[in-house]
Design an enzyme around this catalytic site. Structure first.
Site, PDB file in Angstrom:
ATOM      1  N   ASP A 217      51.537  42.176  47.911  1.00  0.00           N
ATOM      2  CA  ASP A 217      50.228  42.671  47.509  1.00  0.00           C
ATOM      3  C   ASP A 217      49.318  43.181  48.615  1.00  0.00           C
ATOM      4  O   ASP A 217      48.383  43.907  48.328  1.00  0.00           O
ATOM      5  CB  ASP A 217      49.498  41.599  46.704  1.00  0.00           C
ATOM      6  CG  ASP A 217      50.035  41.511  45.284  1.00  0.00           C
ATOM      7  OD1 ASP A 217      50.597  42.516  44.809  1.00  0.00           O
ATOM      8  OD2 ASP A 217      49.893  40.444  44.655  1.00  0.00           O
TER       9      ASP A 217
ATOM     10  N   TYR B 123      47.001  40.788  37.760  1.00  0.00           N
ATOM     11  CA  TYR B 123      46.747  39.370  38.049  1.00  0.00           C
ATOM     12  C   TYR B 123      45.454  39.134  38.807  1.00  0.00           C
ATOM     13  O   TYR B 123      44.995  39.989  39.564  1.00  0.00           O
ATOM     14  CB  TYR B 123      47.901  38.768  38.863  1.00  0.00           C
ATOM     15  CG  TYR B 123      48.967  38.164  37.977  1.00  0.00           C
ATOM     16  CD1 TYR B 123      48.678  37.075  37.160  1.00  0.00           C
ATOM     17  CD2 TYR B 123      50.255  38.684  37.938  1.00  0.00           C
ATOM     18  CE1 TYR B 123      49.637  36.522  36.333  1.00  0.00           C
ATOM     19  CE2 TYR B 123      51.226  38.142  37.106  1.00  0.00           C
ATOM     20  CZ  TYR B 123      50.906  37.063  36.309  1.00  0.00           C
ATOM     21  OH  TYR B 123      51.851  36.522  35.489  1.00  0.00           O
ATOM     22  N   ASP B 124      44.919  37.941  38.614  1.00  0.00           N
ATOM     23  CA  ASP B 124      43.739  37.504  39.358  1.00  0.00           C
ATOM     24  C   ASP B 124      44.113  36.217  40.082  1.00  0.00           C
ATOM     25  O   ASP B 124      44.516  35.249  39.438  1.00  0.00           O
ATOM     26  CB  ASP B 124      42.574  37.211  38.410  1.00  0.00           C
ATOM     27  CG  ASP B 124      42.159  38.437  37.612  1.00  0.00           C
ATOM     28  OD1 ASP B 124      42.927  38.838  36.716  1.00  0.00           O
ATOM     29  OD2 ASP B 124      41.081  38.988  37.887  1.00  0.00           O
TER      30      ASP B 124
ATOM     31  N   HIS C  48      55.895  33.911  41.558  1.00  0.00           N
ATOM     32  CA  HIS C  48      54.687  34.132  42.360  1.00  0.00           C
ATOM     33  C   HIS C  48      54.868  33.433  43.700  1.00  0.00           C
ATOM     34  O   HIS C  48      55.273  32.267  43.743  1.00  0.00           O
ATOM     35  CB  HIS C  48      53.467  33.501  41.682  1.00  0.00           C
ATOM     36  CG  HIS C  48      53.050  34.181  40.418  1.00  0.00           C
ATOM     37  ND1 HIS C  48      52.214  35.264  40.413  1.00  0.00           N
ATOM     38  CD2 HIS C  48      53.344  33.936  39.124  1.00  0.00           C
ATOM     39  CE1 HIS C  48      52.002  35.648  39.166  1.00  0.00           C
ATOM     40  NE2 HIS C  48      52.691  34.857  38.355  1.00  0.00           N
TER      41      HIS C  48
ATOM     42  N   ASP D 218      63.056  32.278  68.108  1.00  0.00           N
ATOM     43  CA  ASP D 218      63.267  32.085  69.549  1.00  0.00           C
ATOM     44  C   ASP D 218      63.209  30.598  69.926  1.00  0.00           C
ATOM     45  O   ASP D 218      63.407  30.253  71.090  1.00  0.00           O
ATOM     46  CB  ASP D 218      62.278  32.921  70.384  1.00  0.00           C
ATOM     47  CG  ASP D 218      60.829  32.659  70.013  1.00  0.00           C
ATOM     48  OD1 ASP D 218      60.579  31.963  68.991  1.00  0.00           O
ATOM     49  OD2 ASP D 218      59.944  33.133  70.736  1.00  0.00           O
TER      50      ASP D 218
HETATM   51 CU   LIG Z   1      52.857  35.125  36.360  1.00  0.00          CU
END
Ligand SMILES: [Cu+2]
Ligand SMILES: *[C@@H]1O[C@H](CO)[C@@H](O)[C@H](O)[C@H]1NC(C)=O
Ligand SMILES: *[C@@H]1O[C@H](CO)[C@@H](O)[C@H](O)[C@H]1NC(C)=O
Ligand SMILES: *[C@@H]1O[C@H](CO)[C@@H](O)[C@H](O)[C@H]1NC(C)=O
Ligand SMILES: CC(=O)N[C@H]1CO[C@H](CO)[C@@H](O)[C@@H]1O
Length: 788
Positions: A399, A487-488, A538, A683
């Site tokens: 996002d 979505y929020d 998500h 590393d």
């Molecule tokens: Cu969902």
């Protein structure tokens, strides 16, 4: 337009108005002799101030102010190298400013400034992302520009942790793509297959009486890791333009190659109709016109309050007659203060910002004056979908390519935050306009109680001592709500009285859907006519730069295991019990953590040179209630772009370079990620007595069900991680709180004399609830929540 929330010097007027409102007194009905003050209007006993005006001298963590953004744009437009476009909106083939963010100065310089009296503040610098469609080959470039506010130098940022410049094919999604698709691609789609759309759905993209009757569209990007070449493809799925279109996806989509900076080169490379993929308009037209295929025929649902996806109230009223819900009041005014983007709340203090690119973060978080965390913030949010439909299957959103911070706006008092909340503005550089965009209520800050005790004990019986002691969990919350497409995401930093800081992620908003087909059955339920909610994962990544007792820290786990021992009292008998053993993590690779049900452990960070009076470790504990295993195979398809989701936690040595674990190019660059998070720890540097950063993954799988309509509720999807003091204080630091209640007998030997309640000086005087101002504010500025 000046308003009470605006962060400019013009806000003085509304502040005065606010002050007037605060001192209004209301007469008690029927008893004119008695008047009650409005809650919060009395002289604030602790002199807390809420000053949201732009700082005169912004500190090291302060986002760019409106005037800094304005001056910077003028410089960038003139700079002979960058020559940023002043067109509104700019063209893809121009040099234009994609985003501007604060570049926090090197940590060592900031700490010196914070911890040394008289030390000079490090120069403020901006990080500027520029789309160079004007270059050959076109690229995305990131610059550092300084000194703010009067910038006179911009140079290409040199990062060890990320490529710069970046291939134009990996450029972020925001900007002007959708406008071009609307203007040039959909008219062509309608010319070619408009009759199919009209017959199938009763609508087309461009030819309709009213805009809302036209088809809308859902973009979903196809990452280069899937394509195995540096290309930029996006599916645009048709949807009814209803509240909300992502619930009304149709079985038509076009896949557009938008790699070129010249939009005349953009082309439709694939089409999807009625569960079949086509390589050209003509092959779809031929199949359709020949009658060889199953034609879809659906009608547009009616748009009224009964539409399953509408957020308008419906059904039987609850409660039957209007009755207001409980609400937050601040009888004696705010118990926190805000000035220059710094908050003081009882024992807590912190600086906050809303990064355009990475979203909300807090800095220099201190409790009782001692720094607990240097930085605590979001790094990335992603969602990986599954399905059969060509257009929805490969939806792998990363996002920050659509901005994180800029998408937090218009928090609504009474809806998103208690009505007492302080609404905080944010100013961002705009792509489309030359003037910075100022979002009112991009964040909110409020104190309330969680409705459960922070601690309590009741010693009911005489033999137990007869007392009660307890207090509610009062917290200060800094909230952001990122609306990213459908979505929020609500992100909270929560400060408790016992020295705990909690970070919480909740998701709500509309699910994305697929047009129902039996081929989608493994991926979801048929949750409405023609609609299937497909399973998705998500994921979010957080950065927690914890500093406990300074920056020389150790990460130890306390590993809990089973042991069999002879019973101490009955040595012939066996006992199974648990013990724990400290395990010091010496290197970064040793510190990579995956949750294992069989190996419970505590994660503790401490400074070994600063132990308790009894020489025990004195630190903070990282508690995660948010883990979720990414099942996508490593290095497969787009997985590489979210390599941060491989583990639940990774601990690395702090590096100024490793600013975040992802990049705005993540949506398209999975073939060759601009930021490869695995290099932060591969590393295998030593992490003993070093400055440590904890990278924490949060996530959940979502199998949509009917109750996700109209929108997904947050209940049950709270993902949290907490920093809890661990041997850090000699006792629970909430013991000083006046909010506690203690009940005991007036005289322990004479119970008949009754009991007393200790409220620690807190008054029980009544006050009148202050008026809600949402309607008044919206009358003055209708654009505050909804754009006109
Ligand atoms: Cu969902
Ligand atoms: C940029 O694109 C526009 C069309 O949008 C065109 O008129 C212009 O010539 C292009 N500029 C360059 C430098 O290619
Ligand atoms: C058309 O529908 C029938 C019956 O549902 C199905 O068997 C067939 O596979 C479908 N054809 C195509 C091209 O999808
Ligand atoms: C990382 O370093 C530690 C300590 O030197 C070593 O034990 C471990 O094997 C190393 N890990 C890898 C994968 O090289
Ligand atoms: C600090 C710094 O690098 N300043 C430079 C800014 O740019 C001017 C002109 O390009 C240089 O002369 C300065 O040295």
């Amino acid at each position: 337009m000046p308003s009470k929330y605006q962060l400019t010097s013009q806000s003085l007027g509304p502040v005065l108005l606010y002050a007037l409102l605060m001192t209004t007194t209301y007469g008690l009905e029927g008893d004119p002799s008695q008047t009650l003050e409005t809650c919060g209007s009395q002289k604030n006993p602790n002199n807390n101030v809420v000053d949201l005006s732009d700082p005169v001298t912004p500190g090291p963590f302060c986002d760019l102010t409106t005037s800094e953004l304005q001056k910077l744009r003028l410089f960038l437009e003139k700079d002979p190298n960058i020559r940023a476009s002043s067109e509104e909106p700019p063209r893809v083939n121009a040099s234009y400013i994609h985003s501007v963010d604060l570049l926090v100065p090197p940590k060592a310089e900031v700490l010196k400034y914070l911890d040394t009296p008289g030390a000079k503040q490090p120069i403020r610098k901006a990080r500027v992302v520029v789309s160079r469609g004007d270059k050959n080959p076109p690229v995305f470039e990131e610059y550092v520009c300084w000194p703010l506010p009067n910038v006179d130098n911009c140079s290409l940022l040199v990062w060890k942790s990320r490529r710069n410049p970046v291939d134009f094919a990996y450029r972020p999604t925001v900007g002007i793509d959708n406008d071009i698709i609307m203007q040039y691609i959909f008219p062509e789609v309608d010319r070619q297959v408009g009759h199919i759309l009209q017959e199938s759905y009763g609508a087309t993209f461009t030819t309709c009486k009213q805009q809302k009757d036209c088809l809308s569209f859902q973009p979903s990007m196809v990452g280069s890791g899937l394509l195995q070449e540096a290309k930029r493809l996006t599916w645009y799925s048709a949807a009814y333009n209803l509240p909300y279109f992502s619930s009304h996806i149709l079985d038509f989509a076009v896949c557009v190659d938008t790699t070129s900076p010249d939009h005349t080169q953009w082309s439709v490379v694939k089409l999807w109709y009625a569960n079949v993929v086509y390589d050209s308009y003509q092959s779809l037209i031929d199949s359709y016109d020949s009658g060889r295929i199953n034609k879809t025929k659906v009608t547009r649902p009616v748009d009224d309050e009964n539409l399953f996806s509408s957020l308008k109230r419906r059904g039987e009223f609850q409660p039957p007659k209007p009755q207001r819900p409980p609400t937050v009041v601040e009888p004696d005014g705010k118990r926190y203060s805000v000035k220059d983007r710094k908050v003081n709340y009882l024992d807590w203090s912190f600086n906050f910002r809303l990064s355009a690119l990475t979203g909300p973060a807090v800095y220099d978080v201190r409790f009782k004056g001692q720094r607990i965390a240097y930085e605590l913030g979001l790094s990335e949010i992603a969602v990986f979908y599954s399905g059969h439909a060509a257009s929805g299957q490969t939806t792998n959103y990363v996002d920050s390519g659509e901005y994180l911070g800029i998408n937090s706006r218009a928090l609504v008092p009474g809806g998103d935050c208690p009505e007492t909340a302080t609404l905080i503005n944010s100013a961002f550089m705009s792509i489309k306009k030359r003037e910075p965009e100022v979002y009112k209520a991009a964040q909110c800050l409020f104190e309330h109680n969680n409705g459960y005790p922070l601690r309590r004990h009741l010693a009911y019986q005489f033999e137990e001592g007869s007392f009660y002691g307890g207090m509610l969990d009062y917290v200060l919350t800094l909230r952001s709500a990122l609306t990213i497409g459908n979505y929020d995401y609500i992100i909270d930093f929560i400060f408790h009285h016992n020295g705990v800081v909690e970070t919480r992620l909740m998701s709500t908003g509309y699910i994305q859907t697929l047009f129902y087909a039996t081929t989608e059955r493994p991926y979801g339920f048929n949750i409405h006519q023609n609609t299937l909610g497909n399973v998705h994962h998500h994921l979010a990544h957080f950065k927690a730069d914890v500093d406990v007792g300074g920056t020389s820290n150790r990460y130890e786990t306390l590993d809990i295991s089973e042991e069999r021992v002879a019973l101490t009292a009955f040595p012939d008998l066996q006992y199974s019990q648990t013990r724990f053993k400290a395990s010091l993590k010496k290197t970064e690779l040793q510190a990579v953590y995956d949750f294992n049900f069989n190996k419970p452990k505590y994660h503790v960070v401490h400074n070994n040179a600063k132990r308790t009076d009894r020489n025990e470790i004195k630190g903070y504990r990282v508690q995660m209630n948010c883990g979720s295993k990414n099942l996508v195979a490593e290095d497969f398809g787009n997985e590489k772009t979210v390599s941060w989701a491989r583990n639940q936690m990774v601990v690395t040595r702090q590096k100024d370079d490793e600013i975040s674990s992802s990049s705005i190019y993540g949506m398209h660059d999975s073939l060759q990620p601009t930021v490869d998070f695995t290099t932060f720890y591969s590393d295998n540097e030593t992490i003993v007595d070093q400055d440590l950063v904890f990278w924490i993954t949060a996530g959940l799988h979502h199998i949509p069900h009917t109750e996700d309509f109209p929108v997904t509720p947050t209940v049950g999807n709270h993902l949290t991680f907490l920093l809890l003091p661990f041997n850090y204080f000699p006792e629970c630091p909430s013991m000083g709180s006046r909010d506690a209640i203690y009940v005991e007998h007036k005289d322990p030997d004479h119970h008949e004399l009754g009991v007393k309640v200790e409220r620690n000086g807190n008054s029980r005087e009544q006050c009148v609830m202050p008026r809600s101002t949402l309607e008044e504010d919206l009358a003055k500025d209708p654009n505050q929540i909804l754009q006109s």
